[in-house]
Motif scaffolding. Structure first.
Motif, PDB file in Angstrom:
ATOM      1  N   ASP A  48       2.557  12.304   2.514  1.00 38.43           N
ATOM      2  CA  ASP A  48       3.527  12.991   3.297  1.00 38.43           C
ATOM      3  C   ASP A  48       4.254  11.707   4.062  1.00 38.43           C
ATOM      4  O   ASP A  48       5.435  12.039   4.516  1.00 38.43           O
ATOM      5  N   ILE A  49       3.594  10.694   4.394  1.00 36.70           N
ATOM      6  CA  ILE A  49       4.004   9.688   5.171  1.00 36.70           C
ATOM      7  C   ILE A  49       5.244   8.849   4.624  1.00 36.70           C
ATOM      8  O   ILE A  49       6.232   8.838   4.996  1.00 36.70           O
ATOM      9  N   ALA A  50       4.996   8.582   3.249  1.00 33.36           N
ATOM     10  CA  ALA A  50       6.110   7.925   2.433  1.00 33.36           C
ATOM     11  C   ALA A  50       7.208   9.110   2.122  1.00 33.36           C
ATOM     12  O   ALA A  50       8.561   8.349   2.203  1.00 33.36           O
ATOM     13  N   THR A  51       7.130  10.228   2.032  1.00 33.63           N
ATOM     14  CA  THR A  51       8.026  11.247   1.765  1.00 33.63           C
ATOM     15  C   THR A  51       8.968  11.284   2.990  1.00 33.63           C
ATOM     16  O   THR A  51       9.997  11.281   2.926  1.00 33.63           O
ATOM     17  N   ARG A  52       8.103  11.313   4.053  1.00 34.04           N
ATOM     18  CA  ARG A  52       9.147  11.456   5.457  1.00 34.04           C
ATOM     19  C   ARG A  52       9.842  10.116   5.595  1.00 34.04           C
ATOM     20  O   ARG A  52      10.844  10.009   6.047  1.00 34.04           O
ATOM     21  N   ALA A  53       9.159   8.703   5.195  1.00 32.17           N
ATOM     22  CA  ALA A  53      10.103   7.862   5.447  1.00 32.17           C
ATOM     23  C   ALA A  53      11.146   7.360   4.421  1.00 32.17           C
ATOM     24  O   ALA A  53      11.954   6.612   4.430  1.00 32.17           O
ATOM     25  N   GLY A  54      10.980   8.287   3.128  1.00 37.41           N
ATOM     26  CA  GLY A  54      11.735   8.022   2.186  1.00 37.41           C
ATOM     27  C   GLY A  54      11.599   6.922   1.189  1.00 37.41           C
ATOM     28  O   GLY A  54      12.652   6.120   0.446  1.00 37.41           O
ATOM     29  N   VAL A  55      10.526   6.500   1.011  1.00 38.29           N
ATOM     30  CA  VAL A  55      10.067   5.479   0.350  1.00 38.29           C
ATOM     31  C   VAL A  55       8.943   5.730  -0.515  1.00 38.29           C
ATOM     32  O   VAL A  55       8.123   6.983  -0.451  1.00 38.29           O
ATOM     33  N   ASN A  56       8.664   5.153  -1.753  1.00 31.57           N
ATOM     34  CA  ASN A  56       7.513   5.143  -2.644  1.00 31.57           C
ATOM     35  C   ASN A  56       6.251   5.196  -1.902  1.00 31.57           C
ATOM     36  O   ASN A  56       5.965   4.061  -0.980  1.00 31.57           O
ATOM     37  N   HIS A  57       4.963   5.858  -1.982  1.00 26.06           N
ATOM     38  CA  HIS A  57       4.121   5.535  -1.203  1.00 26.06           C
ATOM     39  C   HIS A  57       3.234   4.199  -1.630  1.00 26.06           C
ATOM     40  O   HIS A  57       2.513   3.991  -0.848  1.00 26.06           O
ATOM     41  N   ALA A  58       3.685   3.471  -2.680  1.00 26.11           N
ATOM     42  CA  ALA A  58       2.925   2.354  -3.050  1.00 26.11           C
ATOM     43  C   ALA A  58       3.439   1.212  -1.950  1.00 26.11           C
ATOM     44  O   ALA A  58       2.599   0.473  -1.626  1.00 26.11           O
ATOM     45  N   MET A  59       4.477   1.495  -1.241  1.00 26.12           N
ATOM     46  CA  MET A  59       4.792   0.799   0.034  1.00 26.12           C
ATOM     47  C   MET A  59       4.017   0.568   1.096  1.00 26.12           C
ATOM     48  O   MET A  59       3.933  -0.527   1.903  1.00 26.12           O
ATOM     49  N   ILE A  60       2.921   1.791   1.200  1.00 26.99           N
ATOM     50  CA  ILE A  60       2.198   1.360   2.248  1.00 26.99           C
ATOM     51  C   ILE A  60       1.163   0.483   1.939  1.00 26.99           C
ATOM     52  O   ILE A  60       0.731  -0.368   2.922  1.00 26.99           O
ATOM     53  N   ARG A  61       0.729   0.415   0.783  1.00 25.32           N
ATOM     54  CA  ARG A  61      -0.349  -0.672   0.203  1.00 25.32           C
ATOM     55  C   ARG A  61       0.414  -1.985   0.183  1.00 25.32           C
ATOM     56  O   ARG A  61      -0.087  -3.074   0.754  1.00 25.32           O
ATOM     57  N   TYR A  62       1.747  -2.096   0.016  1.00 25.59           N
ATOM     58  CA  TYR A  62       2.268  -3.329   0.143  1.00 25.59           C
ATOM     59  C   TYR A  62       2.595  -3.879   1.378  1.00 25.59           C
ATOM     60  O   TYR A  62       2.142  -5.074   1.572  1.00 25.59           O
ATOM     61  N   PHE A  63       2.878  -3.115   2.435  1.00 25.60           N
ATOM     62  CA  PHE A  63       3.049  -3.472   3.608  1.00 25.60           C
ATOM     63  C   PHE A  63       1.693  -3.598   4.498  1.00 25.60           C
ATOM     64  O   PHE A  63       1.520  -4.647   5.413  1.00 25.60           O
ATOM     65  N   PHE A  64       0.795  -2.635   4.396  1.00 26.23           N
ATOM     66  CA  PHE A  64      -0.480  -2.374   5.289  1.00 26.23           C
ATOM     67  C   PHE A  64      -1.587  -2.574   4.600  1.00 26.23           C
ATOM     68  O   PHE A  64      -2.575  -2.950   5.325  1.00 26.23           O
ATOM     69  N   GLY A  65      -1.634  -2.514   3.310  1.00 28.68           N
ATOM     70  CA  GLY A  65      -2.909  -2.810   2.451  1.00 28.68           C
ATOM     71  C   GLY A  65      -3.614  -1.398   2.253  1.00 28.68           C
ATOM     72  O   GLY A  65      -4.293  -1.181   1.343  1.00 28.68           O
ATOM     73  N   SER A  66      -3.534  -0.290   3.514  1.00 30.83           N
ATOM     74  CA  SER A  66      -4.163   0.831   3.228  1.00 30.83           C
ATOM     75  C   SER A  66      -3.351   1.812   4.275  1.00 30.83           C
ATOM     76  O   SER A  66      -2.778   1.081   5.170  1.00 30.83           O
ATOM     77  N   LYS A  67      -4.078   3.025   4.187  1.00 30.88           N
ATOM     78  CA  LYS A  67      -3.546   3.584   5.294  1.00 30.88           C
ATOM     79  C   LYS A  67      -4.296   3.380   6.615  1.00 30.88           C
ATOM     80  O   LYS A  67      -3.534   3.699   7.579  1.00 30.88           O
ATOM     81  N   GLU A  68      -5.310   3.133   6.602  1.00 36.21           N
ATOM     82  CA  GLU A  68      -5.802   2.477   7.824  1.00 36.21           C
ATOM     83  C   GLU A  68      -5.174   1.419   8.228  1.00 36.21           C
ATOM     84  O   GLU A  68      -4.938   1.149   9.799  1.00 36.21           O
ATOM     85  N   GLY A  69      -4.857   0.325   7.368  1.00 38.40           N
ATOM     86  CA  GLY A  69      -3.737  -0.824   7.928  1.00 38.40           C
ATOM     87  C   GLY A  69      -2.679  -0.101   8.626  1.00 38.40           C
ATOM     88  O   GLY A  69      -2.182  -0.904   9.506  1.00 38.40           O
TER      89      GLY A  69
END
Length: 219
Positions: A48-69
């Motif tokens: 949901d976060i990635a969809t709202r941001a308009g990016v692939n959800h893999a970018m969360i791991r790329y930038f922050f390591g995890s959802k917690e990050g």
């Protein structure tokens, strides 16, 4: 006459990928913040976060390591902005009474803009590792509590404030600030209002709360 082709080493060419990465990172933080405000919960999914941001959800791991990050980075961003405002507050040439009023109004504005703040802090403290928990306590929360205690000490010394316990006053402040904005159900079901505080209600609540807290503080 033919114009020279731009070099791949030009400043524009170098800055574009970095700018794109920073925009994507900020978009993910903005998306998480918006979803938590709209859904009135900190339990949001990475898709949901990635969809709202308009990016692939893999970018969360790329930038922050995890959802917690990601949530930790969001908490950092939200709170550090307010800490920087404290620096400007103490640069003002005002009385302790006026400084405290400005400070309290700022806290109410913060919880209006970030109604999920306390819930996010509790989740992070419960689920994060010891280093992150220490960071939240020492780098994010203590500066705000210490600033408030500093204003109280100055007010007592100036004969403007009663000698109150800064710890108790801090919890009074946070509890009052968080109360309206994190209780959508009570606001709508009990008082028959909108399930959120609109700007007009926020202004009335802010003025009422600051006045109430100051009455307990002033001599």
């Amino acid at each position: 006459m033919n114009q020279p082709r731009p070099s791949l080493r030009s400043p524009v060419a170098r800055s574009t990928p970095k700018a794109g990465r920073e925009n994507s990172r900020d978009a993910l933080l903005d998306a998480a913040s918006a979803l938590m405000r709209e859904l009135d919960t900190v339990e949001i999914g990475i898709v949901d976060i990635a969809t709202r941001a308009g990016v692939n959800h893999a970018m969360i791991r790329y930038f922050f390591g995890s959802k917690e990050g990601l949530l930790f980075a969001l908490l950092d961003r939200d709170v550090y902005r307010r800490i920087h405002q404290l620096e400007r507050l103490f640069a003002l040439e005002v009385t302790p009474t006026e400084r405290m009023r400005i400070h309290l109004r700022g806290i109410l504005d913060t919880y209006y803009q970030i109604p999920y703040l306390n819930r996010l802090i509790q989740v992070m403290v419960r689920e994060a590792g010891p280093d992150r928990v220490r960071h939240i306590a020492e780098e994010l929360l203590q500066p705000i509590a210490n600033a408030q205690a500093r204003i109280i000490d100055a007010g007592v010394a100036a004969g403007e404030f009663r000698a109150v316990d800064p710890k108790l006053f801090y919890f009074n402040t946070v509890g009052a600030a968080d109360g309206l904005y994190s209780n959508r159900f009570t606001l709508s079901a009990v008082f028959g209002g909108k399930p959120f505080a609109d700007p007009e209600l926020h202004e009335r609540y802010r003025d009422h709360t600051v006045d109430t807290l100051m009455r307990g503080l002033l001599l």
